[in-house]
Write a protein that holds these residues in place. Structure first.
Motif, PDB file in Angstrom:
ATOM      1  N   PHE A 193       0.161  -0.812   0.218  1.00 12.58           N
ATOM      2  CA  PHE A 193       0.192  -0.392   0.188  1.00 12.58           C
ATOM      3  C   PHE A 193       0.921   1.095   0.140  1.00 12.58           C
ATOM      4  N   HIS A 215      -3.516   8.547   8.014  1.00 10.79           N
ATOM      5  CA  HIS A 215      -3.380   8.299   6.576  1.00 10.79           C
ATOM      6  C   HIS A 215      -1.732   9.467   6.283  1.00 10.79           C
ATOM      7  N   ASP A 250       4.524   4.091   8.613  1.00  8.18           N
ATOM      8  CA  ASP A 250       3.166   2.595   8.341  1.00  8.18           C
ATOM      9  C   ASP A 250       3.699   1.860   6.931  1.00  8.18           C
ATOM     10  N   ASP A 281       2.410  -5.353   6.772  1.00  9.68           N
ATOM     11  CA  ASP A 281       1.022  -4.191   6.972  1.00  9.68           C
ATOM     12  C   ASP A 281       2.456  -3.909   8.267  1.00  9.68           C
ATOM     13  N   HIS A 311      -6.737  -5.379  11.296  1.00 12.29           N
ATOM     14  CA  HIS A 311      -7.673  -5.912   9.939  1.00 12.29           C
ATOM     15  C   HIS A 311      -7.257  -7.356   9.481  1.00 12.29           C
ATOM     16  N   HIS A 347      -6.015  -5.145   3.933  1.00  8.87           N
ATOM     17  CA  HIS A 347      -7.143  -5.200   4.064  1.00  8.87           C
ATOM     18  C   HIS A 347      -7.620  -6.005   2.923  1.00  8.87           C
TER      19      HIS A 347
END
Ligand code: GLY
Ligand code: MN
Length: 461
Positions: free
Chosen positions: A219, A231, A248, A260, A343, A350
């Motif tokens: 991501f 974010h 992150d 992640d 998650h 995700h």
């Protein structure tokens, strides 16, 4: 890709779960950046990868649940393509890699779909998330492409979610590899976290690691000294002493399984007292949550416990007050922890979010809360062996949110606004790891990445 039997077996399970009709899996195509031949980095659709494994543009998979036959549709390359791209395997050769023997060009797919519609047989498909896929589905089914998402098959969604939620051993091994890449990304970021360095330099260096060791990032990297923005995708600050850098970032392996991980590092590599205090509250929420994760517990319970740990820590620092259980029940802690504890993760960071979060993390008995903060919890159900989760508590001082709540007089019995006012320049802390739920409890995935105050300070030096 994995060996062909992996895909044959997965499709056999789906055949056994679906009663009748056919299912279409539209693989992704290239997406142009600024003109058609200049495309973004190609990413295959995760469901297509799961059932057919082919990591190439322009294929469609079809499963016929009535005849038990699987198909791959795609067009062979011609000499013009080969001049530019080099020799290419045929569709038949590619299909054999995922155990499919029925292959045909795209024009045949149109005939098959026409025939299926005329016989009033059900055509299942998953919710499309790319415009090209919506257009392809709309054209094949002769329906409005804009309505394809709402026309997706709930039976197929539920069957796919039930399969992809529980990871096979070969998938777990891939996820551990992805965490291994994240180890190198995060320890590099820690070493580079020095006053005077631009965020962009660290962002570029760790994105480079993800690309050199795997398929790139899972991501877009979040890396900022303004970690209070959850974010934060801007990387134009220069690091200064007294700030903390939230990183992150996770990688995809070449087979597209994700990691992640979040680490928060003090600029210059040494925590000051204020940073240490907040960091240790979040660390406690992270480690206690991981310790208690396992069958018999739900992600909802884990989330609420983590929120209580954060709120208790805030109370010890004089930033919150009153009864902590009540504060968390009413949602006062969400001023500092406005997101969910974690998650599912797998082929998507995700995992399966495109299929609809409420099919993944909620059901008829467990409904999503509408409370601020709690509503962002992506998964609330009980844990099962084979689930892979992120555990990512955080504590943030978001000046705009503090100002808004203060002006509204919100949760005055639980929040010490006078004191919190002085923390508005702090930023944020998040600490995230990836775990597997096992029969007996859990396993921390991958090589442990420096996490305690002492480990981070030593990794920075
Ligand atoms: N790693 C970003 C997120 O979990 O939303
Ligand atoms: Mn995450």
């Amino acid at each position: 890709m994995f060996r062909s039997s992996v895909y044959t077996k997965r499709r056999a399970v789906l055949h056994s779960q679906m009663k009748s009709g056919t299912a279409l899996f539209i693989g992704n195509v290239d997406s142009p950046m600024n003109y058609p031949a200049n495309a973004y980095h190609f990413r295959q659709d995760s469901d297509f990868l799961y059932f057919f494994g082919l990591d190439l543009q322009g294929f469609v998979g079809l499963m016929d649940f009535d005849t038990g036959k699987d198909w791959i549709f795609g067009n062979d390359f011609d000499i013009d393509d080969i001049i530019w791209m080099g020799p290419q395997p045929t569709v038949k050769e590619l299909a054999a890699k995922c155990g499919v023997s029925n292959v045909a060009p795209m024009s045949k797919l149109e005939d098959i779909i026409k025939d299926t519609i005329s016989k009033k047989r059900k055509i299942h498909f998953l919710p499309p998330y790319r415009a090209e896929t919506k257009m392809t589905l709309g054209a094949l089914l002769r329906e409005n492409p804009c309505q394809m998402k709402t026309r997706a098959s709930v039976d197929l969604i539920k069957a796919v979610v039930s399969m992809r939620s529980i990871k096979e051993e070969i998938e777990i091994a891939e996820i551990e590899k992805a965490v291994g890449i994240a180890f190198n990304m995060h320890t590099m970021a820690m070493r580079m976290c020095k006053p005077g360095t631009k965020e962009q330099e660290i962002f570029g260096a760790i994105e480079g690691i993800a690309l050199s060791e795997g398929a790139g990032t899972a991501f877009p990297i979040i890396l900022s000294i303004n970690g209070q923005t959850l974010h934060n995708h801007s990387h134009d600050n220069i690091l200064t002493k007294g700030k903390m850098m939230v990183t992150d970032a996770g990688a995809e392996t070449n087979l597209h399984y994700s990691s992640d991980i979040t680490r928060t590092t003090p600029v210059g590599g040494k925590f000051n007292q204020r940073q240490r205090d907040i960091y240790n509250v979040v660390l406690k929420a992270n480690t206690e949550s991981i310790k208690s994760a396992g069958p018999g517990m739900s992600n909802r319970d884990l989330h609420l416990n983590a929120c209580k740990i954060i709120a208790s820590g805030m109370k010890e620092l004089g930033l919150m007050k009153g009864d902590i259980n009540e504060a968390v029940e009413l949602g006062a802690h969400a001023l500092c922890m406005p997101h969910g504890i974690g998650h599912l993760m797998g082929l998507d960071v995700h995992d399966m979010e495109a299929l609809g979060e409420n099919y993944i993390g909620y059901n008829d008995e467990v409904k999503r809360s509408d409370q601020f903060g709690f509503a962002f919890l992506r998964f609330a159900l009980p844990y099962k062996p084979g689930h892979v989760f992120t555990i990512e508590p955080g504590c943030y001082f978001i000046p705009q949110l503090i100002d808004q709540w203060k002006s509204e007089g919100k949760f005055r019995d639980f929040i010490n606004y006078e004191k919190i006012e002085k923390w508005k320049d702090f930023g944020g802390v998040r600490i995230e790891d990836d775990i597997l739920i096992t029969e007996k409890g859990h396993k921390l995935l991958g090589k442990p990445i420096p996490k305690t105050v002492e480990e981070i300070e030593s990794a920075c030096s």
